[in-house]
Design a protein around this motif. Structure first.
Motif, PDB file in Angstrom:
ATOM      1  N   GLU A 134       0.825  -1.210   0.000  1.00  8.11           N
ATOM      2  CA  GLU A 134       0.000   0.000   0.000  1.00  8.11           C
ATOM      3  C   GLU A 134       0.857   1.257   0.000  1.00  8.11           C
ATOM      4  N   ILE A 191       2.292   1.756  -3.500  1.00  7.59           N
ATOM      5  CA  ILE A 191       1.256   2.281  -4.395  1.00  7.59           C
ATOM      6  C   ILE A 191       1.069   3.771  -4.143  1.00  7.59           C
ATOM      7  N   SER A 192       1.000   4.160  -2.890  1.00  9.11           N
ATOM      8  CA  SER A 192       0.825   5.568  -2.536  1.00  9.11           C
ATOM      9  C   SER A 192       1.968   6.423  -3.073  1.00  9.11           C
ATOM     10  N   ALA A 251       1.659   6.642  -6.798  1.00  6.21           N
ATOM     11  CA  ALA A 251       0.454   7.414  -7.133  1.00  6.21           C
ATOM     12  C   ALA A 251       0.729   8.906  -7.117  1.00  6.21           C
ATOM     13  N   ASP A 252       1.679   9.342  -6.306  1.00  6.04           N
ATOM     14  CA  ASP A 252       2.060  10.756  -6.305  1.00  6.04           C
ATOM     15  C   ASP A 252       2.453  11.216  -7.705  1.00  6.04           C
ATOM     16  N   GLY A 273      -0.930   8.671 -10.482  1.00 11.46           N
ATOM     17  CA  GLY A 273      -2.308   8.342 -10.153  1.00 11.46           C
ATOM     18  C   GLY A 273      -2.414   6.929  -9.611  1.00 11.46           C
ATOM     19  N   GLU A 274      -3.491   6.684  -8.858  1.00 12.66           N
ATOM     20  CA  GLU A 274      -3.611   5.414  -8.140  1.00 12.66           C
ATOM     21  C   GLU A 274      -3.787   4.199  -9.048  1.00 12.66           C
ATOM     22  N   ALA A 277      -0.498   3.389 -10.643  1.00 12.83           N
ATOM     23  CA  ALA A 277       0.435   2.970  -9.591  1.00 12.83           C
ATOM     24  C   ALA A 277       0.133   1.550  -9.129  1.00 12.83           C
ATOM     25  N   THR A 278      -1.135   1.232  -8.961  1.00 14.29           N
ATOM     26  CA  THR A 278      -1.530  -0.115  -8.537  1.00 14.29           C
ATOM     27  C   THR A 278      -1.085  -1.142  -9.573  1.00 14.29           C
TER      28      THR A 278
END
Length: 166
Positions: A34, A37-38, A41-42, A45-46, A49-50
């Protein structure tokens, strides 16, 4: 009033150096996933990133390799933080430094950095996301100084980092 020791501030965290092991604690690993991913994502985007983290996990590229020293911070029998590094052109590159959110601001990260420092005579180098100013502040409190920013092509995604050295 007596000042608390590093171990007391860290909820009795003990930093252990693992030679060829990786934590198997599923809660800890899920928290790491997690966090990764965070961080991605910066930049992208999520959803992207996932997908990237899943791809990197499937390829075995997010966990430290055998050429990397790994340290694990434990509270009792539960892992709460991890650090990894490898030698890179006369420096020791911190490739991973993660502390579970519930254990931050308790000295765990500082213990992990100190443990990495104790393992090498080389200067430590870290890349810090420009989107993570609190992480930058953490490294500065550990005695790192900032070098010029760099851009890195990371699996087809351009990421910008502050470079820290100690």
């Amino acid at each position: 009033m007596k000042a608390k020791s590093e171990g007391e501030r860290a909820g009795e965290a003990e930093v252990r150096t693992l030679v060829a092991a990786w934590p198997r604690d599923s809660e800890f690993l899920e928290a790491l996933h997690e966090s990764w991913i965070s961080q991605y994502a910066d930049y992208m985007g999520e959803a992207r990133a996932t997908a990237l983290v899943r791809k990197l996990l499937d390829a075995g590229e997010l966990y430290p390799g055998e050429d990397q020293a790994v340290q694990l911070a434990m509270v009792g029998t539960k892992p709460v933080g991890i650090a990894a590094c490898r030698s890179l052109q006369g420096l020791t590159l911190i490739t991973m430094l993660e502390v579970l959110a519930a254990n931050r601001h308790q000295g765990v990260g500082g213990q992990l950095v100190a443990g990495l420092q104790a393992r090498t005579e080389q200067r430590l180098l870290a890349h810090v996301s420009i989107h993570r100013p609190r992480v930058l502040d953490f490294y500065e409190r550990q005695g790192f100084r900032r070098l010029p920013r760099t851009r890195v092509d990371h699996y087809g995604h351009e990421l910008e980092f502050d470079v820290m050295v100690k």
